[in-house]
Design a protein around this motif. Structure first.
Motif, PDB file in Angstrom:
ATOM      1  N   GLU A 159       0.792  -0.976   0.010  1.00 24.39           N
ATOM      2  CA  GLU A 159      -0.047  -0.083   0.120  1.00 24.39           C
ATOM      3  C   GLU A 159       0.991   1.351   0.017  1.00 24.39           C
ATOM      4  O   GLU A 159       0.413   2.217  -0.738  1.00 24.39           O
ATOM      5  CB  GLU A 159      -0.774  -0.053   1.273  1.00 24.39           C
ATOM      6  CG  GLU A 159      -2.058   0.728   1.194  1.00 24.39           C
ATOM      7  CD  GLU A 159      -3.154   0.622   2.494  1.00 24.39           C
ATOM      8  OE1 GLU A 159      -3.056   1.673   3.194  1.00 24.39           O
ATOM      9  OE2 GLU A 159      -3.454  -0.644   2.510  1.00 24.39           O
ATOM     10  N   ILE A 160       2.029   1.153   0.610  1.00 20.75           N
ATOM     11  CA  ILE A 160       2.852   2.509   0.672  1.00 20.75           C
ATOM     12  C   ILE A 160       4.128   2.221  -0.218  1.00 20.75           C
ATOM     13  O   ILE A 160       4.772   3.338  -0.156  1.00 20.75           O
ATOM     14  CB  ILE A 160       3.384   2.485   2.163  1.00 20.75           C
ATOM     15  CG1 ILE A 160       4.353   1.346   2.521  1.00 20.75           C
ATOM     16  CG2 ILE A 160       2.262   2.754   3.173  1.00 20.75           C
ATOM     17  CD1 ILE A 160       4.939   1.553   4.077  1.00 20.75           C
ATOM     18  N   GLY A 161       3.920   1.296  -0.976  1.00 28.09           N
ATOM     19  CA  GLY A 161       5.199   1.304  -1.885  1.00 28.09           C
ATOM     20  C   GLY A 161       6.180   0.817  -1.574  1.00 28.09           C
ATOM     21  O   GLY A 161       7.355   1.117  -2.176  1.00 28.09           O
ATOM     22  N   ASP A 162       6.743  -0.044  -0.599  1.00 35.45           N
ATOM     23  CA  ASP A 162       7.895  -0.541   0.071  1.00 35.45           C
ATOM     24  C   ASP A 162       8.356  -1.643  -0.369  1.00 35.45           C
ATOM     25  O   ASP A 162       8.118  -2.616   0.336  1.00 35.45           O
ATOM     26  CB  ASP A 162       7.919  -0.001   1.545  1.00 35.45           C
ATOM     27  CG  ASP A 162       9.314  -0.068   2.223  1.00 35.45           C
ATOM     28  OD1 ASP A 162      10.116  -0.496   1.525  1.00 35.45           O
ATOM     29  OD2 ASP A 162       9.360   0.220   3.265  1.00 35.45           O
ATOM     30  N   LYS A 163       8.714  -1.850  -1.757  1.00 33.74           N
ATOM     31  CA  LYS A 163       9.115  -3.076  -2.203  1.00 33.74           C
ATOM     32  C   LYS A 163      10.446  -3.736  -1.526  1.00 33.74           C
ATOM     33  O   LYS A 163      10.794  -4.905  -1.396  1.00 33.74           O
ATOM     34  CB  LYS A 163       9.407  -3.064  -3.690  1.00 33.74           C
ATOM     35  CG  LYS A 163       7.938  -2.839  -4.496  1.00 33.74           C
ATOM     36  CD  LYS A 163       8.200  -3.320  -5.832  1.00 33.74           C
ATOM     37  CE  LYS A 163       6.748  -3.089  -6.463  1.00 33.74           C
ATOM     38  NZ  LYS A 163       7.007  -3.331  -7.951  1.00 33.74           N
ATOM     39  N   LYS A 164      11.050  -2.739  -0.977  1.00 34.86           N
ATOM     40  CA  LYS A 164      12.535  -3.223  -0.243  1.00 34.86           C
ATOM     41  C   LYS A 164      12.053  -4.233   0.870  1.00 34.86           C
ATOM     42  O   LYS A 164      12.779  -5.144   1.372  1.00 34.86           O
ATOM     43  CB  LYS A 164      13.272  -2.224  -0.009  1.00 34.86           C
ATOM     44  CG  LYS A 164      14.154  -1.470  -1.208  1.00 34.86           C
ATOM     45  CD  LYS A 164      15.178  -0.443  -0.763  1.00 34.86           C
ATOM     46  CE  LYS A 164      16.145  -0.108  -1.887  1.00 34.86           C
ATOM     47  NZ  LYS A 164      17.118   0.717  -1.381  1.00 34.86           N
ATOM     48  N   ALA A 165      11.164  -3.366   1.561  1.00 29.58           N
ATOM     49  CA  ALA A 165      10.675  -4.264   2.941  1.00 29.58           C
ATOM     50  C   ALA A 165      10.053  -5.600   2.689  1.00 29.58           C
ATOM     51  O   ALA A 165      10.562  -6.495   3.317  1.00 29.58           O
ATOM     52  CB  ALA A 165       9.791  -3.443   3.491  1.00 29.58           C
ATOM     53  N   ILE A 166       9.150  -5.539   1.527  1.00 30.25           N
ATOM     54  CA  ILE A 166       8.687  -6.984   1.002  1.00 30.25           C
ATOM     55  C   ILE A 166       9.783  -7.811   0.725  1.00 30.25           C
ATOM     56  O   ILE A 166       9.783  -9.073   0.998  1.00 30.25           O
ATOM     57  CB  ILE A 166       7.727  -6.670  -0.120  1.00 30.25           C
ATOM     58  CG1 ILE A 166       6.638  -5.799   0.240  1.00 30.25           C
ATOM     59  CG2 ILE A 166       7.170  -7.857  -0.449  1.00 30.25           C
ATOM     60  CD1 ILE A 166       5.424  -5.239  -0.674  1.00 30.25           C
ATOM     61  N   ARG A 167      10.737  -7.264  -0.114  1.00 28.46           N
ATOM     62  CA  ARG A 167      11.759  -8.197  -0.604  1.00 28.46           C
ATOM     63  C   ARG A 167      12.566  -8.763   0.637  1.00 28.46           C
ATOM     64  O   ARG A 167      12.929 -10.041   0.753  1.00 28.46           O
ATOM     65  CB  ARG A 167      12.879  -7.444  -1.424  1.00 28.46           C
ATOM     66  CG  ARG A 167      14.013  -8.208  -2.147  1.00 28.46           C
ATOM     67  CD  ARG A 167      14.791  -7.516  -3.005  1.00 28.46           C
ATOM     68  NE  ARG A 167      14.091  -7.183  -4.193  1.00 28.46           N
ATOM     69  CZ  ARG A 167      13.829  -5.891  -4.556  1.00 28.46           C
ATOM     70  NH1 ARG A 167      14.252  -4.812  -3.688  1.00 28.46           N
ATOM     71  NH2 ARG A 167      13.156  -5.708  -5.662  1.00 28.46           N
ATOM     72  N   TYR A 168      12.842  -8.088   1.595  1.00 29.71           N
ATOM     73  CA  TYR A 168      13.559  -8.423   2.815  1.00 29.71           C
ATOM     74  C   TYR A 168      12.746  -9.544   3.584  1.00 29.71           C
ATOM     75  O   TYR A 168      13.270 -10.467   4.002  1.00 29.71           O
ATOM     76  CB  TYR A 168      13.739  -7.213   3.835  1.00 29.71           C
ATOM     77  CG  TYR A 168      14.428  -7.890   5.157  1.00 29.71           C
ATOM     78  CD1 TYR A 168      15.950  -7.642   5.150  1.00 29.71           C
ATOM     79  CD2 TYR A 168      13.684  -7.853   6.201  1.00 29.71           C
ATOM     80  CE1 TYR A 168      16.339  -8.237   6.319  1.00 29.71           C
ATOM     81  CE2 TYR A 168      14.312  -8.562   7.355  1.00 29.71           C
ATOM     82  CZ  TYR A 168      15.606  -8.608   7.477  1.00 29.71           C
ATOM     83  OH  TYR A 168      16.398  -8.856   8.661  1.00 29.71           O
ATOM     84  N   LEU A 169      11.186  -9.285   3.897  1.00 30.78           N
ATOM     85  CA  LEU A 169      10.364 -10.368   4.473  1.00 30.78           C
ATOM     86  C   LEU A 169      10.461 -11.667   3.739  1.00 30.78           C
ATOM     87  O   LEU A 169      10.586 -12.684   4.200  1.00 30.78           O
ATOM     88  CB  LEU A 169       8.887  -9.729   4.526  1.00 30.78           C
ATOM     89  CG  LEU A 169       8.003 -10.379   5.445  1.00 30.78           C
ATOM     90  CD1 LEU A 169       6.791  -9.374   5.789  1.00 30.78           C
ATOM     91  CD2 LEU A 169       7.236 -11.471   4.609  1.00 30.78           C
ATOM     92  N   ILE A 170      10.409 -11.539   2.294  1.00 33.32           N
ATOM     93  CA  ILE A 170      10.217 -12.841   1.525  1.00 33.32           C
ATOM     94  C   ILE A 170      11.452 -13.555   1.570  1.00 33.32           C
ATOM     95  O   ILE A 170      11.545 -14.613   1.583  1.00 33.32           O
ATOM     96  CB  ILE A 170       9.966 -12.352   0.171  1.00 33.32           C
ATOM     97  CG1 ILE A 170       8.567 -11.937  -0.084  1.00 33.32           C
ATOM     98  CG2 ILE A 170      10.107 -13.686  -0.831  1.00 33.32           C
ATOM     99  CD1 ILE A 170       7.470 -12.695   0.398  1.00 33.32           C
ATOM    100  N   LYS A 171      12.883 -12.808   1.481  1.00 35.92           N
ATOM    101  CA  LYS A 171      13.968 -13.546   1.508  1.00 35.92           C
ATOM    102  C   LYS A 171      14.316 -14.018   2.994  1.00 35.92           C
ATOM    103  O   LYS A 171      15.240 -15.064   3.014  1.00 35.92           O
ATOM    104  CB  LYS A 171      15.018 -12.836   1.006  1.00 35.92           C
ATOM    105  CG  LYS A 171      14.873 -12.396  -0.517  1.00 35.92           C
ATOM    106  CD  LYS A 171      16.132 -11.412  -0.778  1.00 35.92           C
ATOM    107  CE  LYS A 171      16.129 -11.264  -2.276  1.00 35.92           C
ATOM    108  NZ  LYS A 171      16.397 -12.396  -3.050  1.00 35.92           N
ATOM    109  N   ASN A 172      13.920 -13.505   3.904  1.00 38.85           N
ATOM    110  CA  ASN A 172      14.260 -13.843   5.174  1.00 38.85           C
ATOM    111  C   ASN A 172      13.256 -14.915   6.188  1.00 38.85           C
ATOM    112  O   ASN A 172      13.528 -15.209   7.133  1.00 38.85           O
ATOM    113  CB  ASN A 172      14.773 -12.520   6.103  1.00 38.85           C
ATOM    114  CG  ASN A 172      16.072 -12.029   5.772  1.00 38.85           C
ATOM    115  OD1 ASN A 172      17.137 -12.423   6.130  1.00 38.85           O
ATOM    116  ND2 ASN A 172      15.903 -11.131   4.968  1.00 38.85           N
TER     117      ASN A 172
END
Length: 207
Positions: A159-172
């Motif tokens: 919703e806030i456009g933070d793909k870096k945070a999503i990438r970190y969550l998915i990878k970790n």
């Protein structure tokens, strides 16, 4: 007098057959009727273990009918009776079933409380297979909750456009399939070597 000619023994056999019939039917209302008949017989015979078994089966069936309060009432009655007659194995079963009632209505903290009580009872008994089964049940609850929370986090990051945070969550996280394959907006978050950005832990707000 032998067990075969003992009227009380014969009556209990009928009650056991009624419980078994109730377990086999897919008609929950019919099962309730069979369990109630068995309960009536056990009560007349003052068979505490039989009464507890009938209570337990009634509680499970009311859970399947989404009648939480009735389910809990019968299961707590079963639990109390099994405690009175020192049947630790069935005490743990009743605790697990109470946990299951709460899990079905998404009252996770209450569910975990009774699953943990069951685990403690089983550890006191020392039956390793039962302990392992209950640990798996508890682990599955935590995993489902983790999935729910991770997906909420992903939805907010999206919703806030933070793909870096999503990438970190998915990878970790070790939990897979958190992003739907059809979600084209996030198709690039699992690609590349960028580790993403971890969530920040902020100090308390001073006023």
């Amino acid at each position: 007098m032998s067990a075969d000619t003992n009227p009380l023994s014969s009556t209990k056999d009928i009650a056991e057959q009624l419980l078994e019939q109730g377990n086999k039917t897919s008609d929950f209302n019919a099962a309730l009727n069979l369990y109630q008949q068995a309960l009536d017989i056990y009560e007349k015979a003052q068979d505490q273990a039989g009464i507890a078994s009938a209570y337990n089966n009634l509680g499970i069936t009311y859970t399947r009918l989404n009648k939480k309060e009735l389910a809990l009432d019968f299961l707590h009655k079963a639990l109390n009776l099994w405690k009175e007659i020192c049947d630790r194995e069935n005490e743990a079963i009743a605790q697990l079933n109470i946990g299951w009632v709460y899990e079905n209505v998404d009252e996770i903290l209450n569910a975990l409380e009774f699953y943990q009580k069951a685990l403690t009872t089983q550890e006191e008994i020392g039956e390793q297979k039962d302990i392992a089964d209950t640990l798996q049940i508890i682990g599955a609850v935590y995993e489902r909750q983790a999935r729910k929370l991770y997906r909420q986090a992903i939805a907010t990051y999206k919703e806030i456009g933070d793909k870096k945070a999503i990438r970190y969550l998915i990878k970790n996280t070790k939990i897979r399939d958190l992003i739907a394959p059809t979600d084209s907006d996030l198709s690039d978050v699992t690609e590349g070597t960028d580790p993403g950005e971890p969530p920040k832990i902020y100090p308390p707000v001073t006023k």
